[in-house]
Design an enzyme around this catalytic site. Structure first.
Site, PDB file in Angstrom:
ATOM      1  N   GLU A   1      30.976  59.453 -17.587  1.00  0.00           N
ATOM      2  CA  GLU A   1      30.810  60.724 -16.871  1.00  0.00           C
ATOM      3  C   GLU A   1      29.634  61.562 -17.389  1.00  0.00           C
ATOM      4  OE1 GLU A   1      31.848  60.915 -14.180  1.00  0.00           O
ATOM      5  OE2 GLU A   1      33.668  59.718 -14.098  1.00  0.00           O
TER       6      GLU A   1
ATOM      7  N   HIS B   1      25.311  60.892  -8.304  1.00  0.00           N
ATOM      8  CA  HIS B   1      26.269  60.746  -9.402  1.00  0.00           C
ATOM      9  C   HIS B   1      27.002  59.401  -9.295  1.00  0.00           C
ATOM     10  CE1 HIS B   1      29.282  62.374 -12.328  1.00  0.00           C
ATOM     11  NE2 HIS B   1      30.035  61.469 -11.717  1.00  0.00           N
ATOM     12  N   GLU B   2      27.498  59.112  -8.107  1.00  0.00           N
ATOM     13  CA  GLU B   2      28.266  57.871  -7.935  1.00  0.00           C
ATOM     14  C   GLU B   2      27.363  56.645  -8.064  1.00  0.00           C
ATOM     15  OE1 GLU B   2      31.227  58.388  -8.249  1.00  0.00           O
ATOM     16  OE2 GLU B   2      31.439  60.462  -7.570  1.00  0.00           O
TER      17      GLU B   2
ATOM     18  N   HIS C   1      26.898  55.630 -11.590  1.00  0.00           N
ATOM     19  CA  HIS C   1      28.021  54.909 -12.197  1.00  0.00           C
ATOM     20  C   HIS C   1      27.866  53.388 -12.091  1.00  0.00           C
ATOM     21  CE1 HIS C   1      30.600  57.976 -13.700  1.00  0.00           C
ATOM     22  NE2 HIS C   1      30.848  58.539 -12.535  1.00  0.00           N
TER      23      HIS C   1
HETATM   24 ZN   LIG Z   1      31.744  60.354 -12.267  1.00  0.00          ZN
END
Ligand SMILES: [Zn+2]
Ligand SMILES: [Zn+2]
Length: 769
Positions: free
Chosen positions: A498, A475-476, A479
């Protein structure tokens, strides 16, 4: 456009007047003091004229004067020694819509926060001269507004960039004989627009200018949300100094950083990803449109490690006994809010035996690279560098307190290369050249946070199997593309970072585990199911206006004439705990990926990244480009307007795909009891009678299970019209031991049995009698 600012209780104001001046680079020079829990030092800001000023082609001066008059200007008809409060009260009386400051209780806080030391400072500066000036020219000075909160500003001065040796090459005049404001601004103007291939020279001159002497103090004032600076006699942005130095100090209670202790009990400080971002760490232009580069020299006691958003893996330089200095820089312009710093007694954790083998570049990986130049402002971009685009795994380090070494070695370290590599295989070029991962103290309020070159991970991701750690890391990592390299132009559109990171984390993680396509799909379906339940829960328990992904609707992305705006609900404490942007955004992307087919969707996504990296976007930039990539006959009812209406601007549950509806209904079938009202609203919300037979079949099962007589006619219709799928429903009607339902089964069978094929009719007959 003139958006009236109304920073009501839960909206976050962005005060900086970026339309007049735009910051291009920050030079930070800071000391971290753990005893007083403060960070103290200077910041030098380099500006270029803002959008409004740049747009003007002729008679710039006149127009600029007009603009600065429109903007928030400082009106002090009285002599300068009047308390700053009066000046501000006056200005609010004059009705600056453009620059509305929360008025509530401000007067009280004014003296208490100690922000306003400038009274003494200002009184020493040629105040009489200034006052005369004001009276003579009858116009107000230009006012530079920076976002600033919980900071003690000590002094603001103009930087004499002309005093830097060798700087004359950035001017048209060969000798700097007459040094004027114009000349200094010309130097800064040249410096901030140097071409990308001269980035080293540019950084070097920024650093030297950052150390140049001051050449005159500037007046300033602070309030709850901003720092306002003016130079007597400078009436327009172009007359205002383009390099200024601010001397300041953070406060222990400042909301941008947390002073705490790590898992070994030693002190540390780090940026917390606060709703107010970095404005309590340094005065800055917060609006994302102020994309800038930065460099920082940070000093701390020698036992500390300074980690920061920077392209270089900084090594400490010993200054004097017991004190080290760390220097970081970035060359890719990004919003000031993305800068992250962490200082603590952390250890770099490596694998016992040097198992880390950096995968060699392989040129075949670059096959999906899109031709064409980048769309962003110039900077040394990795997308233009052949070896960078082929790099599957970027250099990375892990930092944690010593006591977490073993668990990091077991769980985290082995996951990093496969996760980075999976991300590269899906999206292509890593936008950043390196990555530090820090295990943050236990009080960190989320499982992870991504910033340029640095990821914070919570220790909670380290225990148990590696699943949580892997998904969170993915997830990170996602980003880096969505949230950092491609940012939201309007922070209310949080789903743009997100939603994407949540959707991509599954894709990366299944790849990192090297699952078969079938296993991958199964895992992703399972996660969809869990998220669906979480979203339902959240929507049940949250106010409707908080369930909307694009709350500002057609006003999204608009700012006032000065560049100021508010982020709707940006300070609402409830919002921190809400996941609607993650989940609804995820379901929208999942829906789009299904509609296009996964392969088409991801090849589109790579093109999108190639087009928009290094830039800020609004929802429509993504949706328009996506829809244009689908042949018209396949678009059906998909349009930007429909997606806005059904997904981004409505509260409640999103529109569902038939499969998702089936999943939802199957999940509900497991519930022991459901109220008739729930069943009724379910049917209405999803218009179940208009859905396909698979969906209606599950619906009929629900009706039978809960003896929901109001919908018996739906069952009847199904038994007659969908005979291929209805056989088992007869059984369910019979075992329900409900007389009305058994009667329904018999009635339908009487009507249908003539047309039924023999074996089916026999099976049903056995069930019924
Ligand atoms: Zn996030
Ligand atoms: Zn680029």
């Amino acid at each position: 456009m003139d958006t009236k600012l109304d920073p009501s209780r839960d909206d976050l104001p962005l005060m900086a007047n970026t339309s007049h001046m735009l910051v291009k680079h920050y030079v930070l020079d800071l000391d971290v003091n753990f005893e007083s829990q403060t960070i103290e030092g200077t910041i030098v800001l380099f500006f270029e004229d803002g959008n409004q000023v740049k747009k003007q082609t002729s008679s710039t001066k006149e127009i600029c004067q007009l603009e600065s008059n429109e903007a928030c200007t400082f009106r002090t008809p009285e002599p300068c020694h009047i308390p700053a409060t009066n000046a501000r009260t006056d200005s609010s009386k004059l009705g600056y819509n453009d620059f509305a400051i929360c008025d509530k209780g401000e007067k009280d806080t004014f003296d208490k926060d100690g922000n306003h030391d400038n009274q003494e400072q200002a009184s020493g500066i040629s105040s009489s001269e200034y006052c005369c000036d004001t009276r003579n020219h009858g116009r107000e000075d230009f006012l530079l507004v920076l976002d600033c909160c919980d900071l003690s500003v000590l002094k603001v001065e103009e930087v004499d960039v002309a005093a830097v040796p060798g700087i004359e090459k950035f001017t048209r005049s060969s000798k700097l004989s007459v040094i004027s404001e114009e000349l200094r601004n010309e130097v800064v103007g040249e410096l901030v627009t140097l071409p990308a291939d001269r980035w080293r020279e540019q950084l070097d001159y920024y650093a030297r200018c950052g150390q140049a002497p001051g050449c005159g103090e500037l007046f300033f004032d602070t309030d709850t949300w901003s720092l306002q600076i003016r130079k007597p006699g400078a009436l327009t942005a172009s007359e205002f100094p383009h390099a200024i130095r601010i001397w300041y100090k953070t406060k222990p209670e400042g909301r941008s950083v947390a002073w705490t202790s790590d898992q070994s009990g030693r002190p540390c400080v780090y940026t917390v990803g606060s709703p107010i971002n970095n404005r309590a760490l340094f005065p800055c232009q917060e609006p994302p449109v102020a994309m800038s580069t930065w460099q920082a020299t940070v000093r701390a006691a020698a036992s500390f490690v300074v980690l920061m958003s920077g392209e270089n893996s900084a090594k400490p330089a010993q200054l004097r006994e017991g004190c080290s200095s760390w220097h970081y820089y970035v060359t890719m312009p990004m919003p000031a809010a993305t800068l992250t710093i962490a200082v603590g007694c952390w250890t770099e954790i490596k694998l016992e035996k040097d198992l880390v083998t950096e995968r060699p570049f392989s040129s075949s990986e670059a096959t999906f690279r899109c031709a064409g130049v980048c769309g962003h402002v110039e900077y040394p971009c990795r997308f233009q560098n052949a070896s960078a685009t082929a790099q599957e795994v970027i250099p990375h380090r892990v930092f944690a307190p010593m006591c977490l070494r073993d668990v990091c070695q077991e769980t985290l370290l082995p996951l990093i290369p496969p996760c980075l590599s999976a991300a590269h295989s899906v999206l292509g070029t890593h936008p950043f050249s390196r990555l530090d991962i820090l295990i943050v103290p236990a009080n960190f309020s989320s499982l992870g946070m991504a910033s340029p070159h640095i990821i914070f991970l919570s220790q909670s991701t380290l225990t148990g199997m590696n699943h949580l750690c892997g998904t969170r890391l993915c997830h990170e990592i996602a980003h880096a593309w969505f949230g950092l390299a491609i940012g939201a132009r309007d922070w209310t559109e949080e789903w743009l970072s997100e939603g994407f990171a949540t959707h991509l984390e599954d894709v990366f993680w299944t790849k990192a585990q090297q699952l078969s396509p079938h296993e991958a799909q199964e895992q992703q379906e399972l996660r969809a199911c869990l998220r669906w339940r979480r979203l339902q829960d959240e929507l049940r328990n949250s106010p409707e206006e908080m369930q909307v992904l694009r709350p500002s609707k057609e006003k999204t992305g608009q700012v006032s004439d000065s560049g100021a705006s508010v982020v709707k609900h940006g300070l609402n404490p409830e919002k921190i705990f809400m996941q609607v942007h993650y989940l609804k955004g995820y379901f929208l992307l999942r829906f789009l990926a299904k509609r296009l087919g996964s392969e088409t969707y991801f090849s589109f996504l790579r093109k999108f990244v190639h087009t928009f990296h290094g830039q800020l976007i609004l929802s429509q930039d993504f949706l328009q480009m996506l829809l244009e990539s689908i042949p018209e006959e396949k678009r059906q009812d998909l349009s930007v307007e429909n997606i806005f209406r059904d997904w981004l601007e409505s509260s409640g549950m999103p529109k569902l795909l038939p499969d998702q509806l089936v999943l939802l209904l199957e999940h509900l079938l497991e519930q022991k009891t459901l109220k008739p009202q729930t069943l009724q609203s379910l049917q209405r919300t999803y218009r179940l009678q208009e859905q396909d037979a698979e969906v209606r079949h599950r619906w009929c099962e629900l009706v039978v299970k809960h003896r929901h007589a109001q919908a018996h006619r739906h069952v009847e219709r199904f038994l007659l019209e969908d005979q291929a799928m209805g056989v088992y429903l007869y059984g369910e009607l019979m075992v329900s031991e409900d007389a009305r339902q058994q009667q329904l089964a018999r009635r339908c069978f009487e009507l249908a049995k003539v047309q039924m094929d023999r074996p089916s009719a026999d099976v049903v007959a056995q069930m019924l009698f």
